[in-house]
Design a protein around this motif. Structure first.
Motif, PDB file in Angstrom:
ATOM      1  N   PRO A  13       0.802  -1.230   0.000  1.00  0.00           N
ATOM      2  CA  PRO A  13       0.000   0.000   0.000  1.00  0.00           C
ATOM      3  C   PRO A  13       0.830   1.274   0.000  1.00  0.00           C
ATOM      4  O   PRO A  13       0.473   2.246  -0.664  1.00  0.00           O
ATOM      5  N   SER A  14       1.948   1.293   0.729  1.00  0.00           N
ATOM      6  CA  SER A  14       2.742   2.521   0.809  1.00  0.00           C
ATOM      7  C   SER A  14       3.386   2.843  -0.532  1.00  0.00           C
ATOM      8  O   SER A  14       3.419   4.000  -0.958  1.00  0.00           O
ATOM      9  N   ALA A  15       3.894   1.820  -1.226  1.00  0.00           N
ATOM     10  CA  ALA A  15       4.500   2.049  -2.534  1.00  0.00           C
ATOM     11  C   ALA A  15       3.452   2.492  -3.542  1.00  0.00           C
ATOM     12  O   ALA A  15       3.676   3.401  -4.342  1.00  0.00           O
ATOM     13  N   LEU A  16       2.287   1.842  -3.512  1.00  0.00           N
ATOM     14  CA  LEU A  16       1.212   2.198  -4.440  1.00  0.00           C
ATOM     15  C   LEU A  16       0.732   3.620  -4.199  1.00  0.00           C
ATOM     16  O   LEU A  16       0.501   4.388  -5.136  1.00  0.00           O
ATOM     17  N   THR A  17       0.593   3.988  -2.934  1.00  0.00           N
ATOM     18  CA  THR A  17       0.176   5.346  -2.594  1.00  0.00           C
ATOM     19  C   THR A  17       1.176   6.374  -3.113  1.00  0.00           C
ATOM     20  O   THR A  17       0.803   7.419  -3.647  1.00  0.00           O
ATOM     21  N   ALA A  18       2.470   6.058  -2.982  1.00  0.00           N
ATOM     22  CA  ALA A  18       3.505   6.979  -3.441  1.00  0.00           C
ATOM     23  C   ALA A  18       3.471   7.146  -4.957  1.00  0.00           C
ATOM     24  O   ALA A  18       3.620   8.255  -5.467  1.00  0.00           O
ATOM     25  N   VAL A  19       3.259   6.042  -5.689  1.00  0.00           N
ATOM     26  CA  VAL A  19       3.223   6.117  -7.153  1.00  0.00           C
ATOM     27  C   VAL A  19       2.013   6.924  -7.618  1.00  0.00           C
ATOM     28  O   VAL A  19       2.138   7.841  -8.439  1.00  0.00           O
ATOM     29  N   VAL A  20       0.831   6.589  -7.095  1.00  0.00           N
ATOM     30  CA  VAL A  20      -0.397   7.281  -7.522  1.00  0.00           C
ATOM     31  C   VAL A  20      -0.343   8.751  -7.126  1.00  0.00           C
ATOM     32  O   VAL A  20      -0.637   9.647  -7.927  1.00  0.00           O
ATOM     33  N   GLY A  21       0.044   9.011  -5.879  1.00  0.00           N
ATOM     34  CA  GLY A  21       0.081  10.387  -5.395  1.00  0.00           C
ATOM     35  C   GLY A  21       1.140  11.239  -6.065  1.00  0.00           C
ATOM     36  O   GLY A  21       1.053  12.467  -6.036  1.00  0.00           O
ATOM     37  N   GLY A  22       2.137  10.594  -6.697  1.00  0.00           N
ATOM     38  CA  GLY A  22       3.200  11.348  -7.341  1.00  0.00           C
ATOM     39  C   GLY A  22       2.960  11.651  -8.803  1.00  0.00           C
ATOM     40  O   GLY A  22       3.780  12.322  -9.429  1.00  0.00           O
ATOM     41  N   MET A  23       1.827  11.176  -9.368  1.00  0.00           N
ATOM     42  CA  MET A  23       1.548  11.413 -10.777  1.00  0.00           C
ATOM     43  C   MET A  23       0.984  12.811 -11.007  1.00  0.00           C
ATOM     44  O   MET A  23       0.148  13.289 -10.232  1.00  0.00           O
ATOM     45  N   ALA A  24       1.448  13.468 -12.058  1.00  0.00           N
ATOM     46  CA  ALA A  24       0.941  14.796 -12.406  1.00  0.00           C
ATOM     47  C   ALA A  24      -0.525  14.697 -12.814  1.00  0.00           C
ATOM     48  O   ALA A  24      -0.929  13.776 -13.528  1.00  0.00           O
ATOM     49  N   GLY A  25      -1.322  15.649 -12.354  1.00  0.00           N
ATOM     50  CA  GLY A  25      -2.731  15.673 -12.716  1.00  0.00           C
ATOM     51  C   GLY A  25      -3.584  14.690 -11.950  1.00  0.00           C
ATOM     52  O   GLY A  25      -4.757  14.488 -12.276  1.00  0.00           O
ATOM     53  N   ILE A  26      -3.011  14.051 -10.919  1.00  0.00           N
ATOM     54  CA  ILE A  26      -3.752  13.098 -10.093  1.00  0.00           C
ATOM     55  C   ILE A  26      -3.859  13.654  -8.679  1.00  0.00           C
ATOM     56  O   ILE A  26      -2.855  14.046  -8.077  1.00  0.00           O
ATOM     57  N   ARG A  27      -5.068  13.714  -8.158  1.00  0.00           N
ATOM     58  CA  ARG A  27      -5.283  14.142  -6.767  1.00  0.00           C
ATOM     59  C   ARG A  27      -5.730  12.932  -5.964  1.00  0.00           C
ATOM     60  O   ARG A  27      -6.853  12.443  -6.124  1.00  0.00           O
ATOM     61  N   LEU A  28      -4.851  12.407  -5.132  1.00  0.00           N
ATOM     62  CA  LEU A  28      -5.192  11.271  -4.288  1.00  0.00           C
ATOM     63  C   LEU A  28      -6.015  11.784  -3.115  1.00  0.00           C
ATOM     64  O   LEU A  28      -5.483  12.327  -2.154  1.00  0.00           O
ATOM     65  N   GLU A  29      -7.331  11.633  -3.226  1.00  0.00           N
ATOM     66  CA  GLU A  29      -8.233  12.187  -2.224  1.00  0.00           C
ATOM     67  C   GLU A  29      -8.082  11.498  -0.872  1.00  0.00           C
ATOM     68  O   GLU A  29      -8.037  12.145   0.172  1.00  0.00           O
ATOM     69  N   ALA A  30      -8.062  10.164  -0.897  1.00  0.00           N
ATOM     70  CA  ALA A  30      -7.997   9.437   0.369  1.00  0.00           C
ATOM     71  C   ALA A  30      -7.587   7.996   0.124  1.00  0.00           C
ATOM     72  O   ALA A  30      -7.787   7.440  -0.950  1.00  0.00           O
ATOM     73  N   VAL A  31      -6.990   7.406   1.155  1.00  0.00           N
ATOM     74  CA  VAL A  31      -6.644   5.987   1.146  1.00  0.00           C
ATOM     75  C   VAL A  31      -7.460   5.310   2.240  1.00  0.00           C
ATOM     76  O   VAL A  31      -7.430   5.741   3.399  1.00  0.00           O
ATOM     77  N   ILE A  32      -8.189   4.272   1.857  1.00  0.00           N
ATOM     78  CA  ILE A  32      -9.001   3.524   2.808  1.00  0.00           C
ATOM     79  C   ILE A  32      -8.392   2.141   2.983  1.00  0.00           C
ATOM     80  O   ILE A  32      -8.213   1.404   2.006  1.00  0.00           O
ATOM     81  N   ALA A  33      -8.050   1.787   4.199  1.00  0.00           N
ATOM     82  CA  ALA A  33      -7.512   0.462   4.496  1.00  0.00           C
ATOM     83  C   ALA A  33      -8.585  -0.348   5.217  1.00  0.00           C
ATOM     84  O   ALA A  33      -9.204   0.138   6.170  1.00  0.00           O
ATOM     85  N   ILE A  34      -8.805  -1.570   4.753  1.00  0.00           N
ATOM     86  CA  ILE A  34      -9.788  -2.450   5.382  1.00  0.00           C
ATOM     87  C   ILE A  34      -9.032  -3.553   6.115  1.00  0.00           C
ATOM     88  O   ILE A  34      -8.165  -4.209   5.552  1.00  0.00           O
ATOM     89  N   VAL A  35      -9.385  -3.751   7.385  1.00  0.00           N
ATOM     90  CA  VAL A  35      -8.736  -4.747   8.231  1.00  0.00           C
ATOM     91  C   VAL A  35      -9.768  -5.783   8.650  1.00  0.00           C
ATOM     92  O   VAL A  35     -10.886  -5.434   9.062  1.00  0.00           O
ATOM     93  N   ASP A  36      -9.415  -7.045   8.541  1.00  0.00           N
ATOM     94  CA  ASP A  36     -10.297  -8.151   8.928  1.00  0.00           C
ATOM     95  C   ASP A  36     -10.132  -8.404  10.423  1.00  0.00           C
ATOM     96  O   ASP A  36      -9.114  -8.937  10.865  1.00  0.00           O
ATOM     97  N   ALA A  37     -11.145  -8.038  11.199  1.00  0.00           N
ATOM     98  CA  ALA A  37     -11.054  -8.190  12.651  1.00  0.00           C
ATOM     99  C   ALA A  37     -10.950  -9.653  13.056  1.00  0.00           C
ATOM    100  O   ALA A  37     -10.308  -9.990  14.054  1.00  0.00           O
ATOM    101  N   ALA A  38     -11.561 -10.536  12.268  1.00  0.00           N
ATOM    102  CA  ALA A  38     -11.593 -11.957  12.625  1.00  0.00           C
ATOM    103  C   ALA A  38     -10.296 -12.684  12.290  1.00  0.00           C
ATOM    104  O   ALA A  38     -10.090 -13.820  12.730  1.00  0.00           O
ATOM    105  N   ALA A  39      -9.421 -12.055  11.510  1.00  0.00           N
ATOM    106  CA  ALA A  39      -8.198 -12.730  11.074  1.00  0.00           C
ATOM    107  C   ALA A  39      -6.976 -12.302  11.868  1.00  0.00           C
ATOM    108  O   ALA A  39      -5.861 -12.705  11.550  1.00  0.00           O
ATOM    109  N   GLN A  40      -7.166 -11.485  12.879  1.00  0.00           N
ATOM    110  CA  GLN A  40      -6.021 -10.987  13.637  1.00  0.00           C
ATOM    111  C   GLN A  40      -5.278 -12.125  14.328  1.00  0.00           C
ATOM    112  O   GLN A  40      -5.886 -13.013  14.917  1.00  0.00           O
ATOM    113  N   GLY A  41      -3.956 -12.084  14.218  1.00  0.00           N
ATOM    114  CA  GLY A  41      -3.132 -13.087  14.850  1.00  0.00           C
ATOM    115  C   GLY A  41      -2.847 -14.291  13.973  1.00  0.00           C
ATOM    116  O   GLY A  41      -2.042 -15.148  14.336  1.00  0.00           O
ATOM    117  N   ARG A  42      -3.491 -14.370  12.825  1.00  0.00           N
ATOM    118  CA  ARG A  42      -3.241 -15.514  11.935  1.00  0.00           C
ATOM    119  C   ARG A  42      -3.039 -15.069  10.486  1.00  0.00           C
ATOM    120  O   ARG A  42      -3.264 -15.823   9.558  1.00  0.00           O
TER     121      ARG A  42
END
Length: 228
Positions: free
Chosen positions: A123-152
């Motif tokens: 995600p960090s690399a993808l955010t950097a590539v998209v956010g660094g493109m001319a004419g692109i406004r990266l409005e927001a990044v949404i991360a989804i976390v699976d509460a049931a999968a924590q620890g595994r």
């Protein structure tokens, strides 16, 4: 990351230079099975006349995720671009750059572009590539976390990187864990991303306006530390 950034620059230089409006991009990240496609389907199905483009990446040869998103947006005038059998990371971030450069040339261009990263994207690399493109406004990044999968989760490092890069974190599948476990996970996420909003969801059910109207991320926000 470096290859993706170089390819992004090359694609934009090769594209005919015309006066185009700045593209507004919303990036959705999360590990495998967290609910990214569910959220994408909700976003396109609830679309109210906004010109949308959706970029969907899937690890499978048959891009099931893109088909589901396309079906949800049927009749809404939504264009879906499928990047099959890839991972939108490292060299694959060039695929995203290519797709965005293509969309910039559409007439008329969409008012918003939704990107669903694959479950193994950095995600960090993808955010950097998209956010660094001319004419692109990266409005927001949404991360989804699976509460049931924590620890595994074998991809915990990727999950943490996604959370650090996020403006909004959805703790999904909270119906499958105890309130105490959900609260403990929230505290961890708040530590990883103190400036992000953290919300609990079931099946990524969230008021769509809350997502589409998220405040645009600060242009001066420092890039995510890629060495983490």
């Amino acid at each position: 990351f470096l290859m993706g950034a170089v390819e992004a620059e090359a694609y934009q230089r090769a594209r005919p230079q015309t006066e185009t409006m700045e593209l507004s991009v919303l990036l959705i990240t999360g590990f495998l099975g967290t609910g990214k496609t569910t959220l994408m389907r909700r976003l396109v199905a609830a679309n109210q006349g906004v010109r949308l483009a959706a970029i969907v990446n899937d690890l499978a040869n048959l891009n099931v995720d893109a088909a589901l998103v396309s079906e949800a947006g049927k009749g809404q005038g939504i264009e879906t671009i499928s990047l099959a059998n890839g991972c939108i990371c490292c060299s694959q971030s060039g695929s995203i750059a290519r797709a965005l450069a293509k969309i910039q040339g559409w007439d008329p261009p969409p008012e918003r572009v939704l990107i669903e990263a694959s479950g193994v994207a950095d995600p960090s690399a993808l955010t950097a590539v998209v956010g660094g493109m001319a004419g692109i406004r990266l409005e927001a990044v949404i991360a989804i976390v699976d509460a049931a999968a924590q620890g595994r989760n074998e991809g915990q490092k990727l999950i943490d990187r996604g959370v650090r890069a996020a403006d909004l974190v959805l703790v999904n599948k909270t119906d499958l864990v105890s309130p105490e476990a959900a609260a403990s996970l929230e505290r961890k996420l708040n530590t990883l991303a103190p400036k992000a909003a953290v919300l609990r969801t079931i099946d990524c059910a969230i008021p769509i306006g809350l997502i589409l109207d998220l405040p645009s991320r600060d242009k001066s926000r420092p890039p995510t530390n890629l060495a983490l």
